[in-house]
Design an enzyme around this catalytic site. Structure first.
Site, mmCIF file in Angstrom:
data_model
loop_
_atom_site.group_PDB
_atom_site.id
_atom_site.type_symbol
_atom_site.label_atom_id
_atom_site.label_comp_id
_atom_site.label_asym_id
_atom_site.label_seq_id
_atom_site.Cartn_x
_atom_site.Cartn_y
_atom_site.Cartn_z
ATOM 1 N N GLU B 72 0.810 -1.216 0.000
ATOM 2 C CA GLU B 72 0.000 0.000 0.000
ATOM 3 C C GLU B 72 0.844 1.266 0.000
ATOM 4 O O GLU B 72 0.543 2.231 -0.708
ATOM 5 C CB GLU B 72 -0.956 0.007 1.188
ATOM 6 C CG GLU B 72 -2.193 -0.866 1.016
ATOM 7 C CD GLU B 72 -1.950 -2.341 1.309
ATOM 8 O OE1 GLU B 72 -0.817 -2.682 1.718
ATOM 9 O OE2 GLU B 72 -2.870 -3.147 1.130
ATOM 10 N N HIS B 141 -10.822 -4.592 10.207
ATOM 11 C CA HIS B 141 -11.396 -4.406 8.875
ATOM 12 C C HIS B 141 -12.696 -3.609 8.897
ATOM 13 O O HIS B 141 -13.548 -3.796 8.032
ATOM 14 C CB HIS B 141 -11.663 -5.765 8.224
ATOM 15 C CG HIS B 141 -10.445 -6.479 7.748
ATOM 16 N ND1 HIS B 141 -9.575 -7.102 8.592
ATOM 17 C CD2 HIS B 141 -9.937 -6.660 6.497
ATOM 18 C CE1 HIS B 141 -8.588 -7.665 7.896
ATOM 19 N NE2 HIS B 141 -8.789 -7.401 6.624
HETATM 20 C C1 TPP Z 1 -2.279 -4.652 4.219
HETATM 21 C C2 TPP Z 1 -3.348 -5.489 3.644
HETATM 22 N N1 TPP Z 1 -3.634 -5.360 2.334
HETATM 23 C C3 TPP Z 1 -4.581 -6.112 1.781
HETATM 24 C C4 TPP Z 1 -5.287 -7.017 2.526
HETATM 25 C C5 TPP Z 1 -6.378 -7.873 1.881
HETATM 26 N N2 TPP Z 1 -5.903 -9.252 1.768
HETATM 27 C C6 TPP Z 1 -6.201 -10.148 2.712
HETATM 28 S S1 TPP Z 1 -5.441 -11.609 2.431
HETATM 29 C C7 TPP Z 1 -4.726 -11.058 1.018
HETATM 30 C C8 TPP Z 1 -3.832 -11.991 0.246
HETATM 31 C C9 TPP Z 1 -2.672 -12.458 1.045
HETATM 32 O O1 TPP Z 1 -2.023 -13.520 0.406
HETATM 33 P P1 TPP Z 1 -0.878 -14.364 1.101
HETATM 34 O O2 TPP Z 1 -0.044 -13.477 1.949
HETATM 35 O O3 TPP Z 1 -0.186 -15.120 0.039
HETATM 36 O O4 TPP Z 1 -1.634 -15.357 2.092
HETATM 37 P P2 TPP Z 1 -2.736 -16.450 1.731
HETATM 38 O O5 TPP Z 1 -4.047 -15.747 1.730
HETATM 39 O O6 TPP Z 1 -2.367 -17.024 0.418
HETATM 40 O O7 TPP Z 1 -2.677 -17.431 2.835
HETATM 41 C C10 TPP Z 1 -5.084 -9.748 0.778
HETATM 42 C C11 TPP Z 1 -4.667 -8.972 -0.381
HETATM 43 C C12 TPP Z 1 -4.977 -7.095 3.894
HETATM 44 N N3 TPP Z 1 -5.638 -7.903 4.721
HETATM 45 N N4 TPP Z 1 -3.992 -6.332 4.416
#
Ligand code: TPP
Ligand code: TPP
Ligand code: MG
Ligand code: MG
Lengths: 386, 347, 347, 386
Positions: B72, B141
Site C-alpha cells: 500500500e 477491517h
Molecule cells: C495490508 C493489507 N492489504 C490487503 C489485505 C487484503 N488481503 C487479505 S489476504 C490477502 C492476500 C494475502 O495472500 P498471502 O499473503 O499469500 O496469504 P494467503 O491468503 O495465500 O494465505 C489480501 C490482499 C490485507 N488484509 N492487508
C-alpha cells in the site's frame, strides 16, 4: 573502468532477464575507495572533466556560504550540507539529460544546482524568500524546479523512493525515452518504502536509477550497526542489477551513470548503484562534525584523502587539461557567483503573509470551505448559494 | 432526494447500482482522458475485490489497469510520482483499512508537494475504495477513515451516499487537480438509484445536498449514514416531525453554508457518522454550527457515532456498536423534546 | 500552577528542564522495573536527537537502550510484540512526524490486541517523542499529531505542558497497562520548572489541571498551547478579565468534568491547540461543552488552531500560521465582548 | 533429508557469521513439490507420524465443518480456510515446544489448533460466542490463546511480522530458550513491514523462524506476477539463512522445523523458510475455488496429487505404522470431536451487549472519560472530584 563494480543476482532466470551490461571490475572492496587520484581522465572528455570541476567548486562554495549564512541566522530550520559528497552530485545528476527527472533527499542543495537550478533561487529558498525556488515555502529540505524536472527535496527518509518509481511509471506509460534518478542515503535502505518501491521497479521494468549515497552514517549511526549485509546486497532480492562506484572519484561516477542512464533510456529497466562517499560535516548544522559517533582522526583522514575536488584536480593536472592558475580563476568566478546568489537572496523579500493560503490547493473552492481555522484572513471560499 | 444541480438539460438516466455508477465514472473518465489509469490490488484480472473495476482491464488493457503487489505504501507513493509527472492515477485501496500503511505518502507527499514547491507541482490523484464497517469483519477491517484524511490541508475528501453522487463525485475527483480521497460505502455497493448517463454528470466537490427538506430538525450526515438519517426522518414523520437531511457529500471542502442555512431554519440538529467520536466529523460540524449559528440553536447538537470501541466480531455486539436507526431517532427526540435545561441530565 | 494532587508528603523538589524531567522519569522507571526498555533512532549512543535519553545507555547498557535502524513501522511493531510477551517498551519517535509510517502498528496492533483477544493480552507500551511545530522545519516536520492518535479507542494520549507534568505523566504512561502516546512539546524541552524528585511522582492519566483559576473565561489547552493560554491570561488580567486556564494534560481519557466545571463557572470558553482544525482536539472539546453545558454558555466556544495550511518554511509565514498570543487574546475578546448576536458577524 | 533445501548468502563475511547448519540437498527446484509420497518416514518417529496424521485430519474436518457452518450463516464476516495446507500447520507449529510462541495470519484456524487450542473454543469463536477463544470479539481472523502462547490471528497482511520479531526480542531480552514462529503468506513479502522486521531479526540475532506459506496465490494474484525473484531470495538481503521445504510432505516440514527450532533455541539467530504448498479452496468464502485466476484443471490436479493427508497416509501405510482401518477409526474419532466442537459453539451464548466496552482498556478510567460516544451504556468513567 576504474572504481566501479557490478553485481547481478546469481540466480539463472533473473540474470537472463535483467542482462546487466556493466563490465565487472576486480577492484571491488575496501580498497576501492582509496584509489582516488588516478593519472588519466579514464576516457572522460576533457571538456566534461572541466565542467565537472566547475560544478564541484560551485557546490563546495555554495555549501560553505550556506554554513556561514546559517551561523548568522539568515537560514533557519534544518540545513544539511553535502560537503565531501560533491562528486556524487556532479557525477550522477551531471550525467543526465536536461529532461531527465531527479528527486533527492533533504541533503539536496548541490543536487538541485547540478540539475541546472539557479544558485540565486536555491540560496533565496534557504533564506525563506519569495525569490526562492519554492517561493519560500519549502526551505533547505524542499527545493523544487518543475522546469528543470527537479522534484524535491524530500524530508521523510525513503519517502522519495516510491515517488521516483512513480515518475518512472509515468515515463514508461507515455513511452518516453527519459530517466528518473532517485537519490537516497544508505540509511533509507531500512525503510519499507524502499523495498516496496524497488519491487515495483523490478516487476514493471521502470526507467529508474536508484543512487544510494553511502556516506557511512545515517545521522549518528554507522550502517554496519543497522545491517548485517552490505549496501549493494539490498536490491539483489528484487533482481535489480547492483553497481558500486567510488563517489569521491567523480569521473568514475560520471562514466557509470552516463552508461546506466543510456541503458535505462533504451529499456534496460532499473539499476541500483551504491556510491561510496563520506560526509565531511555534521549531519545537520546542530550535529558536531566529530566526537560523538566518529572520531576526529577518522574525519580528518578521510577529508584529507578523499576530497573529490582534490582528486579531480590531480587528475586534470596530470592529464594537462587544467593548471593551478586556471583552477584558481575558476574558483574566483564561482565565488563571485555565490556572492551574487547571497546578495540576490538577501534582497529578495519575505513572502507576504496575506498569501499564506496560496498553493495549498489548486484554487479556492467554489463550493464549501477548504479552510476551517475561522481566521478572517483565510480565503472566504465556499457556498453562498445554499 | 433532489437531482444533482449541475445537470442542465434533461439527461438520459439509468437505474444503476452504486458499484455500477462508480464503474461508469471510471470508464467515462478513462475514455475521456488518456492520462487516467487505475492501479491497486486485484483491480485488473479479478475486477476488484468489490468488482468496481469490472470490465476495465478488458476495455483498457494492462497498461491502464494494473494489479499491484500488496504494497500500500509503495503503490500510493508510485501514484503520487506518476501524478507529479503528469498522469492522473486512480488508486484503489482494497479497503481503506489498509490505507494506514500508506498514510505517510498521502499526508507527506500527495498533500504537500504543491504547497512546498510554491505551487509548481500539482498532484491530481484519487485514492478510492470501500470505507466503514461492513458485516462482522471485526476490528481491523471495519474502520471509517474520515478523520485520518480530512484533518490535513492539501487533501480533499468526499463520501457519496447514492449511485448518482458516487458517479458524479468520482468524476469530479478524477478531474480535480488536487489529491482527493473518495470514501465509498462498503455496504452501499449494491444499492440502486437513478444515475444520469451523461458523461458530463459531475457533482462538484464541496457541495452538500439536502436529501430531504424539513423544518423541525436537521440531521447532518454523509455516506451510509445518510440512509440512516432518511429512515429516521421517515419514522419521525409518523410522529409529525418534519426532518431535514443534509448530506454533506464532501467533508473537505465542507459546505458549512448549507448546514448553517438548515440549522437556522430548524434550530435543532444532530450529526450522524459511522466513525468514532474523538476527532470525528461530528465535532467539526458541531463547532461550525455553534460558532456561526449560536443564537439560532434551541438545543445542543448531539452526535450519533459508532460506539467508542474497536469493532467487535460477534453479530449482536457489532449491531450494538454501530450507529442504529433507534439511536438516531433517540438523539432526535432528545434534541426535540429535551426539558430545555440542557446539561443537567448528562452529568 | 497547582502542584500535582497525588503528592502527599512534601517531596524534595528540583528545578529541572522538561528534558531533564523526562530523562528522570525514564531513569526512575527503568531502575524500578527491569522490563522497561527504550528503543528508537539515535536514543543510545547519540542520547536522542533531542537528548532526552542522555546517560541512559551508560547507565543501563545496550540491552535496555537500543539504537534502531530507520524503520518506524518495524520498531513500533517490534515494541508491540515485546509488550505482548511481557516487556514494557518505551518507543521514541525521533519526532512524531515520522510516526505516520508506523500508524498501522499503533492502530491495528497496539490498540486492538487486548480487545480482539477478549482481554487475554495487554499491550503496555509507550510511544513518545517531540510533537508540534518547532522553528522553520517546514511542512513535513511540523505536525501536531493529536488527532491521529486520540481518535482510536484502545489508545491513551497525553501531552504534558510543564516539567513536573512531563515527569509525572511519562511515569504514569510507563506503568499503564495500555498503549500510551506521550506527545512532548518540541519547543518545551528547554523550559524549566519545579519537579518533585520523588520516584512516586505520578500524574494520573485523565486528570486535567487548572493551571490558573479565574471566573470570567476558560481557556482549554494542552501541551505548548498552555503557555500561550497563560500568557493570554496575563494580558487579559491587565484589562481586568479573570481567566481560567484548563490544561487538559490527557487527551484520552479526557477530563470532561474539569472542563465542564470551569465553563459552568465562567460561561465562556475558547480552545487553543497547535494542530489543524478539521477533526482537531478543539472540535471534541466544543462538542462536550455544548452538549453538557449548553445552558451555561453565554457565547459560542471559539477555537484557535494552526492556520489550516501545511506549515510554511519562511519565518514570517510560519509565525503567521502558528497560533499566536495575539490570536488567542483576540478570540478571548470575541467571546467576552461579542455583540451578543452570535452568528451574524461570521457569515 | 528429502524435500528441503537450504541456501545462505554467498557473501563471505555474512556466511561466516550466520553459519547455516542445514544440509543442502540437491532436489531443489520445481520437481521438489511433486515428490510427496515417499516410502519411509524419513527418520521421523512413528508415534510422531501418527500424531501428525491425527492433527491433519482434525484440521481438515474442522475446516470442512467451518465451511458448512458458514454456508448456513452460523459464521459471518471473512473466513479463510487452510484446506490443502494442513501439512504446513502440523509440520511447523507441531514441531515446537509448548512454551514457544506462534503468531499467524487470518488463515489461522489450523495453526491455532496445532498450538493445542481447543476445537471447541476455536469453533465458538467463529460462531461469535462468549465461549470462543477470543470471547466472540475476534472471529475467524483473530484467534488468541495467551496460555498456549498463540498470539493471533492478524488481519493486516505482514502486520504480524514486526510483532513476532518483537516477541523474539522479548525472549532474547529475558535470556529464555524459546522460539517464536511467525507464519505468513508469500504475498506478505511485498510489504515493507516484512523487510523492516527481518532486518531487525538479523542485526539482533533474534530467535524467530519466519515460515512463509507459499500457496502460489495471494488472493487472485500469483506470486510471479508481483515479484521477479523467488520467495526464497527475499531474506538473503538481510543475511538470514533461507530454506525451502515441500509443505505437502508433513514429515519433511516437521523434520526441518524441529531442527531449526532447536538451533534457534540455542542461539543461531533467525531462520527463514519457504513452505511450498497449495490452497485447495478459494481465498475466502466469497472467492470461487477456480475460474478467475486459476483453472479448474490446475486445482483438480494439484488437489489430487498434492494432498498432504494422502501423502502421509501412503507413507504411514508403507512404513507399516498404520493401516486403512486404523485411519478410518482415527477419522471417526476426529469427526466426533468436531461434532462436539460445533455443538459447543452452538450452545455457547452470544456475548452480552452490556459488556460492549470490556477489554478496550485495562480498566475503566479513574479520571477522565475514555469513551466519548455519549451513550448511556458507555461506562460512566471519569472525573467527579473536579
Ligand atoms: C495490508 C493489507 N492489504 C490487503 C489485505 C487484503 N488481503 C487479505 S489476504 C490477502 C492476500 C494475502 O495472500 P498471502 O499473503 O499469500 O496469504 P494467503 O491468503 O495465500 O494465505 C489480501 C490482499 C490485507 N488484509 N492487508
Ligand atoms: C522516516 C524518517 N525517520 C527519521 C528521520 C530523521 N532523519 C533525517 S535524516 C536521517 C538520517 C538519514 O541518513 P541517510 O539516509 O544515510 O542520509 P544522509 O543523511 O547520510 O545523507 C534521519 C534519521 C526522517 N527524516 N524521516
Ligand atoms: Mg548516510
Ligand atoms: Mg498465498
Amino acid at each position: 573502468m576504474a572504481n566501479s563494480h557490478t553485481r547481478a543476482k546469481t540466480q539463472e532466470k533473473v540474470e537472463a532477464e535483467s542482462e546487466p551490461r556493466s563490465t565487472a571490475s576486480s577492484d571491488y572492496g575496501k580498497g576501492a575507495l582509496r584509489q582516488g587520484g588516478g593519472d588519466s581522465l579514464n576516457g572522460v572528455d576533457p571538456e566534461v572533466a572541466v565542467r565537472l570541476m566547475r560544478q564541484m567548486l560551485l557546490f563546495r562554495r555554495f555549501e560553505e556560504r550556506a554554513e556561514e549564512a546559517y551561523a548568522i541566522g539568515k537560514i533557519g530550520g534544518f540545513c544539511h550540507l553535502h560537503i565531501g559528497q560533491e562528486g556524487s552530485a556532479a557525477g550522477t545528476v551531471g550525467a543526465l539529460h536536461q529532461d531527465d527527472y531527479v528527486i533527492g533527499t533533504y541533503r539536496e542543495h548541490t543536487q538541485a544546482l547540478a540539475k541546472g537550478m539557479s544558485p540565486n533561487a536555491v540560496m533565496a529558498e534557504l533564506y525563506g524568500r519569495v525569490g526562492g525556488c519554492s517561493r519560500g515555502r519549502g526551505g533547505s529540505m524542499h527545493l523544487f524546479d518543475a522546469e528543470k524536472y527537479f522534484l524535491g527535496g524530500a524530508g521523510i527518509v525513503a519517502g522519495q523512493v516510491p515517488t521516483a518509481t512513480g515518475v518512472g511509471f509515468a515515463i514508461r506509460y507515455r513511452g518516453e525515452k527519459r530517466v528518473v534518478l532517485c537519490l537516497l542515503g544508505e540509511a533509507a535502505l531500512n525503510q519499507g518504502a524502499f523495498h516496496e518501491a524497488l519491487n515495483f521497479a523490478a516487476i514493471w521494468k521502470l526507467p529508474v536509477i536508484y543512487a544510494v549515497e553511502n556516506n557511512v552514517y545515517g545521522m549518528g549511526t554507522a550502517f554496519y550497526r543497522v545491517s548485517r549485509t552490505h549496501v549493494d546486497d539490498r536490491a539483489l532480492a528484487y533482481g535489480i542489477p547492483c553497481h558500486v562506484v567510488n563517489g569521491q572519484d567523480v569521473l568514475s561516477t560520471y562514466t557509470l551513470f552516463r552508461r546506466l542512464a543510456d541503458e535505462v533510456r533504451h529499456g534496460s529497466g532499473p539499476h541500483y548503484v551504491e556510491i561510496r562517499t563520506y560526509r565531511f560535516k555534521g549531519h545537520s548544522m546542530s550535529d558536531p562534525v566529530s566526537g560523538t559517533y566518529r572520531s576526529k582522526e577518522e574525519v580528518e583522514q578521510r577529508t584529507e584523502e578523499e576530497d573529490p575536488i582534490r582528486i579531480l584536480k590531480e587528475r586534470c593536472f596530470a592529464a594537462g587539461v587544467m593548471d593551478q592558475e586556471e583552477l584558481e580563476g575558476m574558483d574566483a568566478e564561482v565565488r563571485k557567483q555565490i556572492d551574487g546568489a547571497a546578495q540576490f537572496a538577501d534582497s529578495s523579500p519575505a513572502p507576504d503573509p496575506v498569501n499564506l493560503y496560496d498553493y495549498v490547493y489548486a484554487q479556492t473552492s467554489q463550493h464549501g470551505r477548504l479552510f476551517l481555522d475561522g481566521r478572517d484572513d483565510a480565503p472566504g471560499d465556499g457556498g453562498a448559494e445554499a | 432526494m433532489t437531482p444533482p444541480a449541475t445537470v442542465v438539460q434533461r439527461p438520459r438516466v439509468a437505474e444503476l447500482t452504486y458499484r455500477e455508477a462508480l464503474n461508469q465514472a471510471l470508464q467515462e473518465e478513462m475514455k475521456r482522458d488518456e492520462s487516467v489509469f487505475l492501479m491497486g490490488e486485484e483491480v485488473a484480472q479479478y475486477h476488484g475485490a468489490y468488482k468496481v473495476s469490472k470490465g476495465l482491464l478488458e476495455h483498457f488493457g494492462n497498461r491502464r489497469v494494473l494489479d499491484t503487489p500488496i504494497s500500500e505504501l509503495g503503490f500510493s507513493g508510485l501514484g503520487v510520482g506518476a501524478a507529479l509527472a503528469g498522469l492522473r492515477p486512480v488508486i484503489e485501496f482494497m479497503t481503506f483499512n489498509f490505507s494506514f500503511l500508506a498514510l505517510d505518502q498521502v499526508i507527506n507527499t500527495a498533500a504537500k508537494w504543491r504547497y512546498m514547491s510554491g505551487g509548481q507541482f500539482k498532484v491530481p490523484i484519487v485514492f478510492r475504495g470501500p470505507n466503514g464497517a461492513a458485516l462482522q469483519l471485526a476490528a481491523q477491517h471495519s474502520h471509517a477513515c474520515e478523520t485520518y484524511y480530512f484533518h490535513a490541508p492539501g487533501i480533499k475528501v468526499v463520501a457519496p451516499a447514492t449511485p448518482a453522487d458516487a458517479k458524479g463525485l468520482l468524476k469530479a475527483a478524477i478531474r480535480d487537480d488536487d489529491p482527493v480521497i473518495v470514501l465509498e460505502g462498503e455496504l452501499l455497493y449494491n444499492i440502486r438509484g437513478t444515475v444520469p448517463e451523461d458523461g458530463e454528470h459531475i457533482v462538484p466537490l464541496g457541495k452538500a445536498d439536502v436529501k430531504r427538506t424539513g423544518t423541525d430538525l436537521s440531521i447532518v450526515a454523509h455516506g451510509r449514514s445518510v440512509h440512516l438519517a432518511l429512515q429516521a426522518a421517515g419514522e419521525l414523520e409518523q410522529e409529525g416531525v418534519d426532518t431535514e437531511v443534509v448530506d454533506l457529500r464532501s467533508l473537505r471542502p465542507l459546505d458549512a453554508e448549507t448546514v448553517l442555512a438548515s440549522v437556522r431554519k430548524t434550530n435543532r440538529a444532530i450529526c450522524v457518522e459511522e466513525g468514532w467520536p474523538f476527532g470525528g466529523v461530528g465535532g467539526q460540524v458541531v463547532s461550525i454550527i455553534q460558532e456561526e449559528a449560536f443564537d439560532w440553536l434551541d438545543a445542543p447538537v448531539f452526535r450519533v457515532t459508532q460506539a467508542d470501541v474497536p469493532m467487535p466480531y460477534a453479530k449482536n455486539l457489532e449491531q450494538t456498536a454501530k450507529p442504529s436507526l433507534e439511536r438516531v431517532v433517540r438523539a432526535c427526540h432528545r434534541v426535540l423534546y429535551g426539558d430545555g435545561a440542557w446539561g443537567d441530565d448528562t452529568q
